[in-house]
Each structure stands twice: as structure tokens, then as C-alpha cells.
Write an enzyme that holds these catalytic residues in place. Structure first.
Site, PDB file in Angstrom:
ATOM      1  N   ASP A 180       0.894  -1.154   0.000  1.00  0.00           N
ATOM      2  CA  ASP A 180       0.000   0.000   0.000  1.00  0.00           C
ATOM      3  C   ASP A 180       0.933   1.205   0.000  1.00  0.00           C
ATOM      4  OD1 ASP A 180      -1.550   2.214   0.672  1.00  0.00           O
ATOM      5  OD2 ASP A 180      -2.974   1.036   1.823  1.00  0.00           O
ATOM      6  N   HIS A 181       1.075   1.861  -1.158  1.00  0.00           N
ATOM      7  CA  HIS A 181       2.135   2.864  -1.263  1.00  0.00           C
ATOM      8  C   HIS A 181       1.919   4.051  -0.327  1.00  0.00           C
ATOM      9  CE1 HIS A 181      -0.706   4.611  -4.253  1.00  0.00           C
ATOM     10  NE2 HIS A 181      -0.192   5.755  -3.856  1.00  0.00           N
ATOM     11  N   HIS A 243      -6.042   2.654   1.231  1.00  0.00           N
ATOM     12  CA  HIS A 243      -5.320   3.825   1.731  1.00  0.00           C
ATOM     13  C   HIS A 243      -6.033   4.533   2.880  1.00  0.00           C
ATOM     14  CE1 HIS A 243      -3.139   2.997  -1.822  1.00  0.00           C
ATOM     15  NE2 HIS A 243      -3.857   3.716  -2.651  1.00  0.00           N
TER      16      HIS A 243
END
Length: 491
Positions: A180-181, A243
């Protein structure tokens, strides 16, 4: 001074000719190399269907990192670590020769048998690739083996369970790194530091002192070339399930007993378990969806979502979501967490606002009876940093108080080079630090929460489009807070 660890590994990138590899992976590997976090003991094998050669891949790698280069920098040594193999993930024969290539490079670069498999491609292939890697002995090595996968992790809870079952038939949970950047972003990681290293905040971090928390992630772009993917996803699957809920978990978690992966994850999972599940007839009271129409963004006229591509005509896909989340535990009972995310909005920004409760009797009046509560603002992007909003007496104005800001901007500090999110996450995966990757339990709980909303929406025809491009979303989003006596703080 802490010594930099230089992990050794062969990195195998599935989908090496794709956009993700070009925009994120190659530049991140280069920055790790330039900063001394990778030395000569690494190799990268790019796999894709195109009939490229080592030279073609190296040329593409060089082109992808031009923006990060110093003048007259010699890249020959760096790009010599990259190799290419034409590869069809659906053909079993492709896997047969891969182990031999990896073994040769392990001997050449002395990588101690460590292997990182990065699946930078469509998730439809994740399960098949993982099982072929297992079947053809590509995990059989004297070092460690890890599998890095991109979102989306499933389309709903049943598909996520199916994919997870396929992956865990080949890899253990501790070998699977779900990226999950957002968790790689510097200021997202700073949430824990702001809370747990500062008594001034952590002592007040509860329902006695905080009235509400707001998380906004807005984009000015539309769907662009992602129309086909986005129309099957929408803002809820694309942003909220991963996110946004991850940021809620970090903000709401209890202090872990240590900073180990297991303890941090354990506290985040407790938050997701405490999320109040809505009844079907309550969802419209808690969640708002929207889709952008035509409008003006930064002075440019833009078209609506349904005009972006012919296949989007009459689409019911949401490009905006706003919601009110309640966490039913001792610390947060009664405190709403408001989230909103969308495309074609006023500004590109990701921001967290913690609004503190007012004091019982404020002796200092404020101009035009404007309420100026104390705020802690965490800017994730752009202008990474934190701002504390206080009230102070205005000089010469008697009992008039006005808001002032104490601000720290990370990119304004001399000498700080904030790592890009993927750079941090690739390095962590090579070190075996899974703290900033999502555990299966987090994925499952997030889908469980989101699925109920999506099921409800699928049964109702929305009146789309319902917000103008260049705005901050539908009016119903403002009403969501207004009925609780709050309002969205400006981005």
C-alpha cells in the site's frame, strides 16, 4: 551513527515493460543504489512478453531515471545489473529456464540465495504466478524468498479470500508483502512518531479532547488512460478499502508495546475490528458517493467522467466518496472520523486534520464570532509537514483572539531528501520489515466493512453526475458534517 544495511538479492520483476516499473520501480532501485542502500551485490531480472533484450531493458531503465540523474553521471555500472527474459506467465515452459538464470546471477553477484519476486502486473495472474514459482522450485534457495504484490487485492471479500488461498498455498503469510504505497509516504509513517514521541499530543489523543478527525485525499486528475480499470473499481475500492482505512487505523491505534511488525499490525487490526458496521438502511446516513461532471480545473475546461471514454456512458461508478466512521472502543467512542476522496477536485492534496474540543468557557472572543478550535494538521502531500493551529491575543485588540499557525515543512529543511514511497517499501521488503505492508487480517476486515456499502449502492440508481469538476465534491458531503455541527476544513 547507524550503519546502513545493504541487503543482497536477485529482484525478479514480473511486468518489467509496464508503467509501474518505468515510473516507480526502476527509479526507486536507482535511488537505493545511489544512496548506498544497495551495493554491487544485487541483480534485477525483468520479465514480460515483449521480445526485448538485456540492452533494450537497460536503455529503458536509463530513460526512466533521467530526472534523478546528476550531470555527467555514469550509469554503466548500475544498469549492468539489469537482465531481461521474454516471459509469458501463462506458459509453464517459461518458468523452467528462470531458475537457471537466477542461479547464475546469484553466483555472479553473491546474493546469498535471496530472492524478491515483484508482481507488477494485473492481479488476475497473482495466484497462478505464485503457484508456478512454488511448483518449479524457484523458492528452493539457501536464502530468503519474498513475494511483493500490488493492489487491488481482490474485488470484494470473497475474491480476496480466493486470491489469498491461492497465494498461501505457495507462500507463507510472512513471505507475502502486500504493498500500500500510502504506507511508504514519509508523513504517513510520521503519524506514529507525532503520537508516540510527544506527550503533548498522545495524552490528548482520545474522545475527551478530540471532537473529530478528518482525512482528505483529493486529486485534480480524472481517470485519464485508466478508464477501463477504474470503471470496475471506483473510488471506494481504489482508495477507501486500502489507503483511507489504513490511515484511520494508524490514527486510532493504541500505542504498541514495541515497534515490531507484529505489535504494530496487532494494534491496527484491533481498530479495524472496532469499526462500527452499518445496517443496510443506515448506509446513506454515513456514506456519500459522487461522480464528476464537466467543469474547470486550474483554469482549464474539462469533461465529465461519462464523456472520458465511450464505455463510460451512463456509468454508475463513483469517483468520489465521503464517509463518517465510528470506532466503538474506549478511546474513540463518540468521535467521528470523516473521510473523503475523489477525482477532479479543487487541489491535489492528502491531509489529516485533528480538531480538538473547545474549552468550556472561552473568555476571549473571536472576530465575527468565528469558532477557531485548535487543530493539528498533518500534510501528507504536497508540502509534507505538520501545522498546529492555536489562538493568540491580537496586539492592541483587547480581548480579541486570532488564530496563529506553528508549522514545520519537511521539504524546507536543508539536507532532507525525502525517500519516495516505493523506494522505502522496496528497501523494507528486502530487509524483511513488513511493518508498512498490509497483513491479510487487515485486508479481510477492510473488505468486510466496504462490501456492505458497495452492496447497498449496487441496488440503487445514483443521480450522476452530481458534482462539478474543480469543486470539492457533492453538496451532500458538506451536509454529512453539518448535521453533526462540523464542517470540512479547507485543504
Amino acid at each position: 551513527m547507524e550503519q546502513t544495511i545493504q541487503p543482497r538479492a536477485v529482484i525478479v520483476i514480473f511486468g518489467a515493460t509496464g508503467d509501474l516499473a518505468k515510473r516507480k520501480l526502476f527509479p526507486s532501485i536507482y535511488r537505493l543504489y545511489r544512496s548506498g542502500k544497495l551495493d554491487e551485490h544485487f541483480a534485477v531480472i525483468g520479465l514480460a512478453r515483449r521480445p526485448w533484450t538485456d540492452e533494450v531493458l537497460r536503455e529503458n531503465v536509463e530513460n526512466s531515471i533521467q530526472d534523478a540523474l546528476s550531470p555527467d553521471e555514469d550509469l554503466s555500472e548500475f544498469i549492468s545489473h539489469f537482465y531481461y527474459k521474454s516471459f509469458d506467465v501463462t506458459e509453464k515452459e517459461s518458468y523452467q529456464g528462470l531458475n537457471e538464470i537466477i542461479q547464475n546471477l546469484e553466483g555472479q553477484y553473491q546474493t546469498e540465495g535471496n530472492r524478491l519476486f515483484y508482481l507488477a502486473m494485473a492481479p488476475d495472474f497473482f495466484g497462478a504466478i505464485a503457484n508456478q514459482l512454488n511448483d518449479y522450485g524457484l523458492k528452493n534457495t539457501s536464502g530468503w524468498t519474498r513475494l511483493v504484490i500490488e493492489k487491488p487485492f481482490g474485488h470484494d471479500l470473497p475474491s480476496a479470500k480466493k486470491l489469498n488461498h491461492e497465494l498461501q498455498a505457495a507462500f507463507r503469510e510472512d513471505q507475502i508483502y502486500r504493498i500500500d504505497h500510502y504506507l511508504g509516504k514519509e508523513m504517513v509513517q510520521n503519524i506514529e512518531v507525532i503520537r508516540f514521541a510527544n506527550g503533548i499530543f498522545e495524552h490528548l489523543w482520545n474522545n475527551r479532547f478530540i471532537s473529530n478527525i478528518q482525512i482528505t485525499s483529493s486529486e485534480t486528475l480524472g481517470v485519464e488512460e485508466r478508464a477501463r480499470y477504474y470503471d470496475t473499481s471506483g473510488a471506494t475500492r481504489d482508495m477507501v478499502q486500502n489507503h483511507m482505512l489504513q490511515m484511520v487505523a494508524l490514527l486510532a491505534m493504541e500505542p504498541p508495546i514495541s515497534l515490531t511488525t507484529e505489535e504494530v499490525r496487532s494494534e491496527k487490526i484491533k481498530v479495524l475490528r472496532a469499526l462500527r458496521m452499518m445496517e443496510t438502511n443506515e448506509i446513506d446516513d454515513y456514506f456519500i458517493r459522487g461522480q464528476y461532471g464537466a467543469g474547470t480545473v486550474k483554469g482549464n475546461s474539462v469533461i465529465g467522467y461519462q464523456d472520458e471514454d465511450e464505455q463510460l456512458e451512463n456509468s454508475r461508478t463513483e469517483t468520489f466518496v465521503a464517509g463518517k466512521l465510528l470506532i466503538d472502543n474506549y478511546r474513540w467512542a463518540g468521535v467521528p472520523f470523516y473521510i473523503r476522496t475523489g477525482k477532479r477536485m479543487t487541489e491535489k492534496s492528502t491531509k489529516i486534520v485533528i480538531e480538538f474540543k473547545d474549552i468550556p468557557m472561552n473568555l476571549y472572543y473571536q472576530k465575527d464570532d468565528q469558532r477557531n478550535p485548535n487543530l493539528l494538521v498533518i500534510n501528507i502531500q504536497p508540502n509534507e509537514g505538520i501545522t498546529l493551529c492555536l489562538n493568540a491575543r491580537k496586539s492592541g485588540e483587547g480581548a480579541l483572539a486570532e488564530p496563529i499557525q506553528l508549522a514545520y515543512h519537511q521539504n524546507a529543511v536543508s539536507g532532507i531528501n525525502t525517500p519516495e514511497a516505493y523506494e522505502k517499501l522496496i528497501y523494507d521488503s528486502m530487509l524483511g520489515d513488513a511493518t508498512n505492508f498490509t497483513h491479510w487480517d487487515e485486508v479481510a476486515l477492510s473488505w468486510q466493512f466496504v462490501d456492505k456499502i458497495l452492496e447497498n449502492w449496487s441496488e440503487n440508481q445514483p443521480a450522476f453526475p452530481n458534482y462539478r469538476s474543480g469543486s470539492m465534491g457533492p453538496e451532500a458531503s458538506d451536509e454529512l458534517l453539518k448535521k453533526d455541527g462540523f464542517h470540512w476544513w479547507p485543504i
